[in-house]
Design an enzyme around this catalytic site. Sequence first.
Site, PDB file in Angstrom:
ATOM      1  CG  HIS A 121      -1.903   0.976   1.410  1.00 50.44           C
ATOM      2  ND1 HIS A 121      -1.644   2.265   1.798  1.00 50.44           N
ATOM      3  CD2 HIS A 121      -3.249   0.903   1.229  1.00 50.44           C
ATOM      4  CE1 HIS A 121      -2.786   2.936   1.852  1.00 50.44           C
ATOM      5  NE2 HIS A 121      -3.773   2.139   1.509  1.00 50.44           N
ATOM      6  CG  ASP A 198       0.370  -2.268   6.079  1.00 53.17           C
ATOM      7  OD1 ASP A 198      -0.601  -2.397   6.846  1.00 53.17           O
ATOM      8  OD2 ASP A 198       0.296  -1.702   4.974  1.00 53.17           O
ATOM      9  CD  GLN A 201      -7.100  -4.378   4.254  1.00 48.79           C
ATOM     10  OE1 GLN A 201      -8.052  -5.063   4.642  1.00 48.79           O
ATOM     11  NE2 GLN A 201      -7.269  -3.146   3.802  1.00 48.79           N
ATOM     12  CE  LYS A 224      -7.442  -0.070   6.278  1.00 50.99           C
ATOM     13  NZ  LYS A 224      -8.139   0.363   5.072  1.00 50.99           N
ATOM     14  CB  CYS A 364      -3.690   3.241  -1.511  1.00 50.41           C
ATOM     15  SG  CYS A 364      -4.850   4.544  -1.169  1.00 50.41           S
TER      16      CYS A 364
HETATM   17  N1  PLP Z   1      -1.980  -0.638   4.545  1.00 46.67           N
HETATM   18  C1  PLP Z   1      -2.968  -1.340   3.990  1.00 46.67           C
HETATM   19  C2  PLP Z   1      -2.700  -2.731   3.513  1.00 46.67           C
HETATM   20  C3  PLP Z   1      -4.237  -0.779   3.854  1.00 46.67           C
HETATM   21  O1  PLP Z   1      -5.215  -1.482   3.274  1.00 46.67           O
HETATM   22  C4  PLP Z   1      -4.449   0.535   4.329  1.00 46.67           C
HETATM   23  C5  PLP Z   1      -5.764   1.189   4.152  1.00 46.67           C
HETATM   24  O2  PLP Z   1      -6.488   0.966   3.231  1.00 46.67           O
HETATM   25  C6  PLP Z   1      -3.386   1.211   4.923  1.00 46.67           C
HETATM   26  C7  PLP Z   1      -2.165   0.596   5.013  1.00 46.67           C
HETATM   27  C8  PLP Z   1      -3.542   2.595   5.450  1.00 46.67           C
HETATM   28  O3  PLP Z   1      -4.375   2.610   6.553  1.00 46.67           O
HETATM   29  P1  PLP Z   1      -4.877   3.995   7.174  1.00 46.67           P
HETATM   30  O4  PLP Z   1      -5.416   4.789   6.035  1.00 46.67           O
HETATM   31  O5  PLP Z   1      -5.918   3.590   8.155  1.00 46.67           O
HETATM   32  O6  PLP Z   1      -3.691   4.632   7.816  1.00 46.67           O
END
Ligand code: PLP
Length: 409
Positions: A121, A198, A201, A224, A364
């Site tokens: 992401h 990260d 998910q 999430k 993203c």
């Molecule tokens: N990493 C992953 C795999 C994501 O799906 C997301 C959000 O869609 C993020 C990071 C970023 O999360 P946040 O926008 O809550 O900081």
Amino acid sequence: MDVKAIRELFPILNQEVNGHPLVYLDSAATSQKPLPVIEALDEYYRQYNSNVHRGVHTLGTKATDGYEGAREKVRKFINASSTEEIIFTRGTTTSINTVAVSYGRANVHEGDEIVITYMEHHSNIIPWQQLAKQTGATLKYIPLQEDGTISLDDVRNTVTPKTKIVSMMHVSNVLGTINPIKEVTKIAHENGAIMVVDGAQSTPHMKVDVQDLDCDFYTFSGHKMCAPTGIGILYGKKHLLEQMEPVEFGGEMIDFVGLYESTWKELPWKFEGGTPIIAGAIGLGAAIDFLEEIGLEAIKEHEHRLAAYALEKMSTIDGITIYGPKEADKRAGLVTFNIADVHPHDVATVLDTEGIAVRAGHHCAQPLMKWLNVSATARASFYLYNSEEDIDKLVEALIKTKEYFSDVF
Ligand code: PLP
């Protein structure tokens, strides 16, 4: 799992959108919130809204107990060894940036390497690009296999003794791939690098044990996993957090302030400058209670069944391309797809007219889109409140969409 009973705890799901009962298939972007979370926020604001850590009055003590109690719930949820290792942040993005800025700038130098994958992401790409630019380090990518998984041989070939940081998503928000974090952490450590994960998910959908994974940092977002927006977690091993400097300076995080020098509070508060996200933390605590009562194992199994069902049903649609591993046991509860000759934004728009919410775009993950050789895709993502019936409605609407576009063009 009694999905019908669970759905009743999510008031937002009980509505019509464009004349159809809402089918919410966008939980990978943000999940819906159950009554226990909504009620915890309502109770906080109606009954004990107050700042934490400072006042000696009753409301302040209750708010502090709620806030710090939530930290203990998070500790247990991911099996960290101490609440000193649990830092409240705004979300995954802030957590990763904190590691990149605080740990990265102090420990990464010219000629060093930072390793990530092509499936990340943007939140797990750009902080490292910036760190590489600022320090003169090299950013390297672990390639993907044909099916959207990574191979440990490729990890071994990419991570070297020059690598200082390996950062990887636990579960892909596009491919659904579940990455072998424990094994990658081992390879990172053998090369003297730290491992950042990260977990945006993963934590909503499966049991995570940071001690078992042995990763150095683990990051995730409350929104999430049934909690409010604006709250997230940075887990870090205590000995690393202790060496790190805060990235935000001001109230709440100090021990002593002089005219020209100041000192910081101990962990975890030195990383929580300013009035913290009190309601968000309390909401996250309520979300954890809720998820644990249902059981992460049951949630994972339910979503696994839904993913398998969706893969089977959706692959019968003529002209559909499904991205990521074909075997349901290699992936989490989401399906990213394209329909030949129909733009994914058109797919999402037509589905919306049927009351079905899916996401379309680059999710993203522009480097991954490039690797997939597409500019965008559509994505249906599932959570504990979804059922096979939702997938049937999706498939029916996709067939209609396809017919509509083949008639028009
Ligand atoms: N990493 C992953 C795999 C994501 O799906 C997301 C959000 O869609 C993020 C990071 C970023 O999360 P946040 O926008 O809550 O900081």
